[in-house]
Design an enzyme around this catalytic site. Structure first.
Site, mmCIF file in Angstrom:
data_model
loop_
_atom_site.group_PDB
_atom_site.id
_atom_site.type_symbol
_atom_site.label_atom_id
_atom_site.label_comp_id
_atom_site.label_asym_id
_atom_site.label_seq_id
_atom_site.Cartn_x
_atom_site.Cartn_y
_atom_site.Cartn_z
ATOM 1 N N GLY A 10 0.774 -1.236 0.000
ATOM 2 C CA GLY A 10 0.000 0.000 0.000
ATOM 3 C C GLY A 10 0.807 1.289 0.000
ATOM 4 N N GLY B 88 3.174 2.194 -2.443
ATOM 5 C CA GLY B 88 3.691 2.591 -3.763
ATOM 6 C C GLY B 88 3.169 3.953 -4.199
ATOM 7 N N CYS C 144 -0.105 3.817 -5.925
ATOM 8 C CA CYS C 144 -0.938 2.793 -5.297
ATOM 9 C C CYS C 144 -2.132 3.418 -4.580
ATOM 10 C CB CYS C 144 -0.062 2.054 -4.289
ATOM 11 S SG CYS C 144 -0.939 0.890 -3.295
HETATM 12 P P1 IMP Z 1 7.065 3.084 -6.152
HETATM 13 O O1 IMP Z 1 8.540 2.791 -6.244
HETATM 14 O O2 IMP Z 1 6.686 3.860 -4.937
HETATM 15 O O3 IMP Z 1 6.539 3.703 -7.413
HETATM 16 O O4 IMP Z 1 6.337 1.671 -5.956
HETATM 17 C C1 IMP Z 1 6.497 0.612 -6.878
HETATM 18 C C2 IMP Z 1 5.784 -0.605 -6.323
HETATM 19 O O5 IMP Z 1 4.377 -0.375 -6.202
HETATM 20 C C3 IMP Z 1 5.871 -1.851 -7.189
HETATM 21 O O6 IMP Z 1 7.095 -2.508 -7.125
HETATM 22 C C4 IMP Z 1 4.710 -2.677 -6.662
HETATM 23 O O7 IMP Z 1 5.037 -3.401 -5.504
HETATM 24 C C5 IMP Z 1 3.689 -1.624 -6.279
HETATM 25 N N1 IMP Z 1 2.635 -1.480 -7.286
HETATM 26 C C6 IMP Z 1 2.739 -1.525 -8.636
HETATM 27 N N2 IMP Z 1 1.555 -1.308 -9.207
HETATM 28 C C7 IMP Z 1 0.672 -1.116 -8.204
HETATM 29 C C8 IMP Z 1 -0.728 -0.833 -8.170
HETATM 30 O O8 IMP Z 1 -1.416 -0.679 -9.178
HETATM 31 N N3 IMP Z 1 -1.285 -0.732 -6.933
HETATM 32 C C9 IMP Z 1 -0.565 -0.880 -5.787
HETATM 33 N N4 IMP Z 1 0.755 -1.099 -5.770
HETATM 34 C C10 IMP Z 1 1.362 -1.226 -6.978
#
Ligand code: IMP
Length: 364
Positions: A197, A199, A202
């Protein structure tokens, strides 16, 4: 010694309150911005001497503890190559046909990547996909689902462990808790993606009310006595968060947003409404992504966002690496193991959070 120095052991013992009226309440769950690392005496004469090596297992050794996320706007062949050249790892996403995904694998193997990594699901064609990926040269399989502490994950991990034994590294996730981490390790995971939760794209916490802040997740999972490696995944905003994550006990950092918008991500550069160059970055559970890869939308727990075009990912990784090296120096740590031993956390007040970001602009 700083008076407010954060006592990790006391924190870890205190996060569960008594269960009253059947309500299980965790009294504290910290996010990266809730803490700082207290600077320590340092003998690091040059940050170039700081060692960032980290082993995923006895065969897979990385020079920087950074892994690119298996998302369709992050990791295909160009990102795998760039991550490899920088000393990290790229996980090829699974949001395509088996033929398309194995073509990407064969491309990176043909160009000399010896340990390619690719994602699979835990239902449907996952066994066939795993078999074809392994046949094409993959030796790291990432079982990639949103809620990994699940019976379907247990069945898939056990099936794959039975088929491949130790010959294939099994990465699995995502989980948020110590119980989840231990179960996945016991079911056969060699490394576990931790984070629910958090991301940047996300909406899981809004849609479902579930999640745990990233730093709290690491503190939890770092209490495990299992050998599986901890990969913090989701919500990493800068190299400061990376240093805090590594100090709290994460072995590896998975990145989506920070690598998005670079040359090596899939998708076109386009001109935005105010003239700036942009690329798209999207959650794999966003309505747009689900429509594309499975022609239907279930619960959507992600968004699509345009991000500024950033040029070569090499430069982004260099900048992050500089920040991490400097971070280790502030904790007086020569390597990641020393960082964990020497790090002292302090909690930030609201006034401290304000002080921690550039604030001169607020006076204009
Ligand atoms: P960020 O580095 O904060 O952009 O987070 C990337 C991570 O978010 C990914 O490696 C996934 O674990 C997670 N993620 C990817 N797509 C989704 C989504 O649609 N909903 C929730 N989490 C996601």
């Amino acid at each position: 010694m700083v008076e407010q120095a954060y006592d990790l052991n006391r924190y870890q013992k205190s996060i569960f309150s008594e269960s009253k009226n059947n309500i299980n309440l965790r009294t504290e769950a910290l996010a990266f911005d809730d803490v700082l690392l207290v600077p320590q005496y340092s003998e690091i004469e040059s940050r170039a001497n700081v060692n960032l090596n980290q082993n995923l297992d006895s065969n897979i050794k990385l020079k920087i503890p950074i892994i690119s996320s298996p998302m369709d706007t992050v990791t295909e062949a160009p990102m795998v190559h760039a991550m490899h050249r920088a000393g990290g790892l790229g996980i090829i996403h699974r949001y395509n046909s088996i033929g398309e995904q194995t073509a990407v694998v064969r491309n990176v193997v043909a160009e000399g990547i010896r340990q390619p990594a690719a994602a699979i699901g835990v239902t449907g064609d996952f066994k066939e996909r795993a078999m074809e990926l392994v046949r094409s040269g993959v030796n790291i399989l990432c079982l990639d689902i949103a809620h990994g502490h699940h019976i379907l994950m247990e069945r898939a991990l056990k099936t794959l462990k039975d088929s491949y034994g130790k010959s294939i590294h099994l990465m699995a996730g995502n989980v948020a808790t110590l119980g989840g981490f231990n179960d996945l390790a016991d079911w056969g995971a060699d490394s576990v993606r931790c984070g629910i939760g958090g991301g940047s794209i996300c909406t899981t916490r809004i849609q479902t009310g579930h999640g745990l802040p990233g730093l709290a997740t690491i503190f939890e999972c770092a209490r495990s006595d299992r050998d599986a490696k901890i990969i913090i995944d989701g919500g990493i905003k800068n190299s400061g968060d990376i240093v805090k994550a590594l100090a709290a006990g994460a072995d590896f950092i998975m990145l989506g947003s920070l690598l998005s918008g670079t040359d090596e991500t899939p998708g076109e550069v386009f001109v935005g409404p105010s003239g700036g160059l942009l690329k798209d970055y999207r959650g794999m559970a966003s309505a747009a992504a689900q429509n594309n890869w499975r022609n239907k939308v279930a619960s959507h727990e992600g968004i699509i966002s345009s991000v500024p075009y950033k040029g070569p990912v090499k430069e982004v990784l260099k900048e992050l690496e500089r920040g991490i090296r400097s971070g280790l120096s502030y904790s007086g740590a020569n390597n990641l193991k020393e960082l964990r031993l020497k790090a002292v956390f302090c909690k930030q007040s609201d006034a401290s959070k304000y002080e921690s970001t550039p604030h001169i602009l607020a006076k204009v």
